[in-house]
Motif scaffolding. Structure first.
Motif, PDB file in Angstrom:
ATOM      1  N   SER A 133       0.883  -1.342   0.096  1.00 53.68           N
ATOM      2  CA  SER A 133      -0.031  -0.062  -0.252  1.00 53.68           C
ATOM      3  C   SER A 133       0.832   1.191   0.200  1.00 53.68           C
ATOM      4  O   SER A 133       0.340   2.464  -0.069  1.00 53.68           O
ATOM      5  N   ALA A 134       2.042   1.290   0.044  1.00 51.54           N
ATOM      6  CA  ALA A 134       3.064   2.312   0.258  1.00 51.54           C
ATOM      7  C   ALA A 134       2.812   3.344  -0.813  1.00 51.54           C
ATOM      8  O   ALA A 134       2.575   4.676  -0.400  1.00 51.54           O
ATOM      9  N   ARG A 135       2.625   2.950  -2.073  1.00 53.38           N
ATOM     10  CA  ARG A 135       2.603   4.046  -3.084  1.00 53.38           C
ATOM     11  C   ARG A 135       1.116   4.567  -3.209  1.00 53.38           C
ATOM     12  O   ARG A 135       1.006   5.871  -3.252  1.00 53.38           O
ATOM     13  N   ARG A 136       0.218   3.849  -3.053  1.00 53.61           N
ATOM     14  CA  ARG A 136      -1.022   4.310  -2.873  1.00 53.61           C
ATOM     15  C   ARG A 136      -1.401   5.092  -1.653  1.00 53.61           C
ATOM     16  O   ARG A 136      -2.138   6.097  -2.000  1.00 53.61           O
ATOM     17  N   ASP A 137      -0.831   4.852  -0.591  1.00 57.87           N
ATOM     18  CA  ASP A 137      -1.146   5.857   0.609  1.00 57.87           C
ATOM     19  C   ASP A 137      -0.152   7.113   0.532  1.00 57.87           C
ATOM     20  O   ASP A 137      -1.021   8.193   0.720  1.00 57.87           O
ATOM     21  N   ARG A 138       1.013   6.945   0.075  1.00 63.42           N
ATOM     22  CA  ARG A 138       1.814   8.285  -0.190  1.00 63.42           C
ATOM     23  C   ARG A 138       1.266   8.959  -1.468  1.00 63.42           C
ATOM     24  O   ARG A 138       1.624  10.416  -1.372  1.00 63.42           O
ATOM     25  N   VAL A 139       0.722   8.439  -2.417  1.00 62.37           N
ATOM     26  CA  VAL A 139       0.209   9.233  -3.502  1.00 62.37           C
ATOM     27  C   VAL A 139      -1.117   9.344  -3.910  1.00 62.37           C
ATOM     28  O   VAL A 139      -1.608  10.445  -3.893  1.00 62.37           O
ATOM     29  N   HIS A 140      -1.841   8.355  -4.252  1.00 64.44           N
ATOM     30  CA  HIS A 140      -3.188   8.235  -4.686  1.00 64.44           C
ATOM     31  C   HIS A 140      -4.185   8.743  -3.477  1.00 64.44           C
ATOM     32  O   HIS A 140      -4.987   9.555  -3.655  1.00 64.44           O
TER      33      HIS A 140
END
Length: 204
Positions: free
Chosen positions: A123-130
């Motif tokens: 989830s890191a990219r989803r949480d930090r970007v999207h």
């Protein structure tokens, strides 16, 4: 109830999303009318979110009682927060602090004070970007990102909206190695949470 199936060729409405079988819908989010599966979440991930939700609620209740505020607040985990309804977008934060609502009123971005996502491998990219972009666009004032290990939460990144129609700005990071206090803030109102409140490992 509608049983969700793939593929999806066109956006659906918010009411159609709510009509999906609850056992299926709890692992789904909706973004601009398109259904998105949620990432896989470990047992420790779930425990950290629950511990943080409980700690936030306890701290908030104490502050409301101390200050005599007229408003009341509560916390939830993995509940739909409607960010906007045309086209419908709703996320299920790992933890959310919001104003108390009547029983059947839909929780929406306007009710939310702090929204929290707990990081995981998936989830890191989803949480930090999207999700960060979605929460900012919806006007949620405070966004926290929590990292964890087998012991419990180890770091908390805090963001606040820079202004109306603006992105989040980073206002601080706390780490477990820095001392016993995980969160000590004055805005949106005084809240203190200890790292010990966010432990998930069995007590020896």
């Amino acid at each position: 109830m509608t049983v969700w199936h793939e593929p999806q060729h066109e956006p659906i409405t918010w009411d159609m999303f709510l009509d999906i079988d609850p056992d299926i819908q709890r692992d789904l989010e909706i973004v601009d009318g398109f259904v998105v599966p949620r990432e896989q979440r470990s047992r420790e991930h779930q425990k950290v979110a629950t511990r943080l939700s409980s700690a936030l609620e306890k701290a908030t209740i104490a502050e409301v009682r101390r200050s005599g505020r007229d408003e009341s607040y509560e916390t939830n985990t993995e509940v739909d927060v409607l960010l906007w309804d045309v086209p419908p977008t709703a996320r299920k934060p790992d933890a959310v602090l919001h104003r108390c609502l009547p029983e059947f009123e839909q929780l929406a971005a306007a009710h939310v004070v702090i929204v929290v996502e707990v990081l995981s491998t998936w989830s890191a990219r989803r949480d930090r970007v999207h999700k960060m972009g979605d929460y900012a666009d919806a006007g949620i004032p405070h966004y926290w990102i929590v990292d964890f290990n087998k012991i419990g939460a180890v770091s908390i990144d805090r963001y606040v909206l820079a202004g109306r129609n603006s992105p989040y700005i980073h206002i601080g990071t706390t780490h477990r190695d820095m001392g016993p206090i995980a969160v000590n803030i004055t805005a949106p109102f005084p809240i203190e949470v200890l790292w010990a409140d966010l432990e998930v490992a069995p007590q020896l």
